[in-house]
Enzyme design. Structure first.
Site, PDB file in Angstrom:
ATOM      1  N   HIS A 125       1.559   6.506  -3.040  1.00  0.00           N
ATOM      2  CA  HIS A 125       1.835   7.954  -3.100  1.00  0.00           C
ATOM      3  C   HIS A 125       1.944   8.485  -4.530  1.00  0.00           C
ATOM      4  CE1 HIS A 125       2.261   8.165   1.164  1.00  0.00           C
ATOM      5  NE2 HIS A 125       3.329   7.396   1.211  1.00  0.00           N
ATOM      6  N   ASP A 162      -1.893   1.452   5.479  1.00  0.00           N
ATOM      7  CA  ASP A 162      -0.537   1.991   5.634  1.00  0.00           C
ATOM      8  C   ASP A 162      -0.605   3.221   6.548  1.00  0.00           C
ATOM      9  OD1 ASP A 162       2.304   1.915   3.913  1.00  0.00           O
ATOM     10  OD2 ASP A 162       1.780   3.924   4.661  1.00  0.00           O
ATOM     11  N   HIS A 164       0.848   5.940   6.288  1.00  0.00           N
ATOM     12  CA  HIS A 164       0.854   7.192   5.527  1.00  0.00           C
ATOM     13  C   HIS A 164      -0.404   7.255   4.662  1.00  0.00           C
ATOM     14  CE1 HIS A 164       5.137   6.209   6.311  1.00  0.00           C
ATOM     15  NE2 HIS A 164       5.179   7.497   6.621  1.00  0.00           N
ATOM     16  N   ASP A 245       3.490  -0.174   8.356  1.00  0.00           N
ATOM     17  CA  ASP A 245       4.293   0.800   9.083  1.00  0.00           C
ATOM     18  C   ASP A 245       3.527   1.496  10.216  1.00  0.00           C
ATOM     19  OD1 ASP A 245       2.795   1.946   7.084  1.00  0.00           O
ATOM     20  OD2 ASP A 245       4.457   2.994   6.115  1.00  0.00           O
TER      21      ASP A 245
HETATM   22 ZN   LIG Z   1       3.744   4.138   4.633  1.00  0.00          ZN
END
Ligand SMILES: [Zn+2]
Length: 310
Positions: A125, A162, A164, A245
């Site tokens: 991120h 992931d 996200h 995740d």
């Molecule tokens: Zn994540």
């Protein structure tokens, strides 16, 4: 040639405070999981500190200095509502990035076949000038730029499973046709980016999933979108943003994967790496917040890396 496993005890000292999902126990769960006999063949090393010069291929020097200067002498400092630093966070971040950079050195030189970096804080991120979502430095993007600058790789791919979207990696790669970013992620979900229409210079391949999606949707996203694009791109080295995740037990998202799906996707990615990149793969930990699921999923992932190396 062995599989390299990098970690460092200071990554446990990146304290994010009580109740924070991105917590030191995550690495303890992974360490327990990869202590089983089947992992005896791993080459284990401590993650070195990253050179600032490597980090500054991506992040402006002023950003790096701001992170260093923000490091608290005691207690915590919040860079945003999710992203927290404690006294050892600076060193942990340098080692998390240093692991990915050193793993690239080891894989590109042929000293090892592939590598997994069990480190925190995560990185995907972090944008060039902005910490975000538990991330300070974008380790995987820095490692990609290092593969090019230090080892002459012409085309470098990052695949990110992931749950996200790796907004930071996408931002870093956006205008550069020789860098590939492919991601499956739940949408809508933090950080909000990752739409199909975000294609950069034709080098960004997003495959958003919906809450409740399971194995079938995940595999379809890889088989119809990410793997064909990766095949066309033909990377010289493949980097993986390995977040676990999207597991059905994870508390931060609603995708229904199990360990066997991480085995599957790792096998598919290694097939592609074998075809194009001499099997050169560096995988680095991103998310994964249910400790049991994280340990088992990481073990499944590393086991496939080892099988490819043996
Ligand atoms: Zn994540």
């Amino acid at each position: 040639m062995p599989t390299l496993l990098l970690t460092h005890p200071v990554c446990l000292l990146h304290d994010t405070g009580q109740g924070h999902p991105e917590r030191p126990d995550r690495l303890r769960a992974i360490d327990d999981a990869v202590s089983a006999d089947v992992f005896g063949g791993l080459k284990r090393e401590l993650a070195p500190l990253a050179d600032l010069a490597a980090i500054e291929r991506l992040h402006p020097a002023g950003y790096v200095e701001a992170i260093r200067a923000a490091t608290p002498k005691h207690d915590f400092i919040w860079l945003d509502p999710d992203t927290v630093m404690s006294p050892n966070s600076w060193e942990a971040a340098l080692r998390a990035t240093g692991a990915a950079v050193y793993a690239v050195d080891q894989v590109m030189s042929g000293a090892v076949k592939n590598a997994f970096c069990a480190v925190r804080p995560p990185g995907h991120h972090a944008e060039p000038s902005r910490p975000m979502g538990f991330c300070l430095f974008n380790s995987v993007a820095i490692a990609a730029l290092h593969a090019r600058a230090a080892h002459g790789a012409e085309r470098v791919a990052v695949v990110d499973f992931d749950v996200h979207h790796g907004n930071g990696t996408q931002a870093a790669f956006w205008a550069d046709k020789d860098l590939f970013y492919g991601s499956t992620h739940q949408m809508p979900l933090f950080p909000g980016t990752g739409d199909l229409s975000e294609t950069g210079a034709g080098n960004i391949f997003n495959a958003p999933l919906s809450a409740g999606d399971s194995r079938r949707h995940f595999r379809e996203a890889f088989l119809t979108r990410i793997l064909p694009a990766l095949h066309n791109f033909g990377p010289d080295v493949l980097l993986i943003s390995a977040g676990f995740d999207a597991h059905r037990d994870d508390p931060l998202a609603q995708i229904e994967l199990t360990e066997s799906d991480f085995t599957w996707v790792t096998e598919k990615l290694l097939e592609m790496a074998e075809k194009h990149a001499g099997g050169r793969v560096v995988s680095t930990l991103e998310g994964g917040y249910n400790l049991g699921a994280l340990g088992r999923s990481t073990a499944a992932h590393v086991e496939v890396l080892m099988q490819a190396a043996s």
